[in-house]
Design a protein around this motif. Structure first.
Motif, PDB file in Angstrom:
ATOM      1  N   ALA A 146       0.958  -1.583  -0.129  1.00 19.36           N
ATOM      2  CA  ALA A 146       0.085   0.101  -0.146  1.00 19.36           C
ATOM      3  C   ALA A 146       0.924   1.189   0.205  1.00 19.36           C
ATOM      4  CB  ALA A 146      -0.600   0.227   1.485  1.00 19.36           C
ATOM      5  N   GLY A 159      -6.446   6.405   2.705  1.00 18.09           N
ATOM      6  CA  GLY A 159      -6.825   4.865   2.513  1.00 18.09           C
ATOM      7  C   GLY A 159      -5.863   4.410   1.265  1.00 18.09           C
ATOM      8  N   ARG A 160      -5.990   3.616   0.628  1.00 21.31           N
ATOM      9  CA  ARG A 160      -4.832   3.566  -0.852  1.00 21.31           C
ATOM     10  C   ARG A 160      -6.168   1.596  -1.136  1.00 21.31           C
ATOM     11  NH1 ARG A 160       0.379   4.676  -0.112  1.00 21.31           N
ATOM     12  NH2 ARG A 160       0.099   7.216   0.540  1.00 21.31           N
ATOM     13  N   LYS A 161      -5.945   2.108  -2.261  1.00 21.97           N
ATOM     14  CA  LYS A 161      -6.734   0.826  -3.544  1.00 21.97           C
ATOM     15  C   LYS A 161      -5.377   0.696  -4.091  1.00 21.97           C
ATOM     16  CE  LYS A 161     -11.196   2.210  -3.367  1.00 21.97           C
ATOM     17  NZ  LYS A 161     -13.067   2.276  -4.122  1.00 21.97           N
ATOM     18  N   ARG A 190     -10.510  -9.225   6.407  1.00 16.26           N
ATOM     19  CA  ARG A 190     -11.465  -8.813   5.762  1.00 16.26           C
ATOM     20  C   ARG A 190     -12.858  -8.179   6.728  1.00 16.26           C
ATOM     21  NH1 ARG A 190     -13.016 -11.352   0.492  1.00 16.26           N
ATOM     22  NH2 ARG A 190     -13.047 -13.129   1.476  1.00 16.26           N
ATOM     23  N   ILE A 195      -9.615  -4.248   5.579  1.00 19.44           N
ATOM     24  CA  ILE A 195      -9.641  -4.384   4.347  1.00 19.44           C
ATOM     25  C   ILE A 195     -10.316  -4.551   3.597  1.00 19.44           C
ATOM     26  CG2 ILE A 195      -6.911  -4.414   3.968  1.00 19.44           C
ATOM     27  CD1 ILE A 195      -7.694  -7.339   3.236  1.00 19.44           C
ATOM     28  N   SER A 198     -11.649  -7.755  -2.887  1.00 21.16           N
ATOM     29  CA  SER A 198     -13.285  -7.952  -4.628  1.00 21.16           C
ATOM     30  C   SER A 198     -12.196  -8.345  -5.495  1.00 21.16           C
ATOM     31  CB  SER A 198     -13.673  -6.558  -5.135  1.00 21.16           C
ATOM     32  OG  SER A 198     -12.850  -5.374  -5.333  1.00 21.16           O
ATOM     33  N   GLN A 202      -8.271  -7.012  -6.224  1.00 22.29           N
ATOM     34  CA  GLN A 202      -8.077  -5.624  -5.522  1.00 22.29           C
ATOM     35  C   GLN A 202      -8.057  -5.506  -4.022  1.00 22.29           C
ATOM     36  OE1 GLN A 202      -8.988  -2.959  -7.574  1.00 22.29           O
ATOM     37  NE2 GLN A 202      -8.625  -1.745  -6.453  1.00 22.29           N
ATOM     38  N   VAL A 203      -7.582  -4.630  -3.703  1.00 22.08           N
ATOM     39  CA  VAL A 203      -7.840  -4.934  -2.191  1.00 22.08           C
ATOM     40  C   VAL A 203      -7.951  -2.756  -2.222  1.00 22.08           C
ATOM     41  CG1 VAL A 203      -6.491  -4.830  -0.114  1.00 22.08           C
ATOM     42  CG2 VAL A 203      -6.176  -6.694  -1.156  1.00 22.08           C
ATOM     43  N   ASP A 204      -8.666  -2.562  -1.319  1.00 20.14           N
ATOM     44  CA  ASP A 204      -9.401  -1.245  -0.438  1.00 20.14           C
ATOM     45  C   ASP A 204      -8.725  -1.270   0.756  1.00 20.14           C
ATOM     46  OD1 ASP A 204      -9.790   1.098   0.026  1.00 20.14           O
ATOM     47  OD2 ASP A 204     -12.103   0.661  -0.300  1.00 20.14           O
ATOM     48  N   VAL A 205      -7.610  -0.421   1.015  1.00 22.78           N
ATOM     49  CA  VAL A 205      -7.504  -0.080   2.727  1.00 22.78           C
ATOM     50  C   VAL A 205      -8.614   1.376   3.010  1.00 22.78           C
ATOM     51  CG1 VAL A 205      -5.806  -0.163   4.119  1.00 22.78           C
ATOM     52  CG2 VAL A 205      -5.654  -1.117   2.221  1.00 22.78           C
ATOM     53  N   PRO A 206      -9.048   1.443   3.402  1.00 23.47           N
ATOM     54  CA  PRO A 206      -9.972   2.520   3.736  1.00 23.47           C
ATOM     55  C   PRO A 206      -8.705   3.316   4.999  1.00 23.47           C
ATOM     56  CG  PRO A 206     -11.161   0.632   5.002  1.00 23.47           C
ATOM     57  CD  PRO A 206     -10.259   0.504   3.899  1.00 23.47           C
TER      58      PRO A 206
END
Length: 216
Positions: A146, A159-161, A190, A195, A198, A202-206
């Motif tokens: 990230a 955050g990062r995606k 998750r 995190i 999807s 695909q990782v989303d770190v808010p």
């Protein structure tokens, strides 16, 4: 690397450089083979590996933009370098860069500073591998990706995606864990909404700070 060169030196360097694009999975350098060029990573992730005598592979490092790929003045490559994702490299011939280094102490110092920074990061990663729990290892890996994958990202961004550049098997190899343990820890992060995942990769770190606190 180019920031310490004057205009004449930049022109000289440009005669020895070329932009190269490689797809994920392409081999960039083979362990034990002669070094003919160096490169700066411009985009993407490079995976560095060593192969044991029995054929087993160990991932020994990851490189991101703007890391320098190659060991200066070494006749042969000490590791195998492979594109972990689609990548862009700025390649420069070995002879051309080494001549510039000999004539430019500032360039030599810049490359030395980068080498020492990578050494410090490798030592920090040894702590991760040797002392952290499985949960902390997986969190540390995600935090590494990230914070390094996009050097142009706003450091103030909460955050990062990103797309995972390694398979779960490679992540397990890199962290010294089993694939099942990696999957279990990702599912736990998750479930706790540290995190979101999807489309498999695909990782989303808010909240990066929340993830950092899971690193131990």
């Amino acid at each position: 690397m180019c920031g310490v060169l004057d205009s004449a030196e930049l022109v000289a360097l440009s005669r020895h450089t070329r932009l190269a694009r490689h797809s994920a999975g392409e081999e960039l350098a083979a362990e034990g083979m002669p070094v003919e060029s160096y490169a700066n990573v411009m985009r993407g992730v490079v995976k560095l590996t060593k192969v044991l005598e029995d054929g087993r592979q160990q991932i020994v490092g990851l490189q991101f933009a703007p890391d320098f790929l190659g060991r200066l003045f070494a006749p042969d490559s000490a590791v195998t370098a492979e594109a972990a994702s689609d990548i862009d490299l700025c390649r420069v011939s070995k002879s051309g860069l080494e001549r510039l280094i000999a004539a430019n102490p500032k360039l030599e110092r810049r490359l030395m500073e980068q080498t020492l920074r990578e050494l410090d990061e490798a030592r920090e990663w040894m702590v991760t591998l040797g002392r952290k729990t499985a949960a902390e290892k997986v969190a540390s890996f995600l935090y590494l990706i990230a914070t390094h994958l996009d050097p142009s990202a706003d450091s103030e961004q909460k955050g990062r995606k990103f797309l995972l550049p390694l398979t779960r098997g490679d992540i397990a190899d890199f962290l010294g864990l089993t694939i099942e343990t990696v999957s279990r820890q990702l599912s736990r992060l998750r479930a706790e909404k540290v995190i979101a995942i999807s489309a498999v990769t695909q990782v989303d770190v808010p909240d990066l700070e929340r993830l950092r606190k899971r690193c131990g």
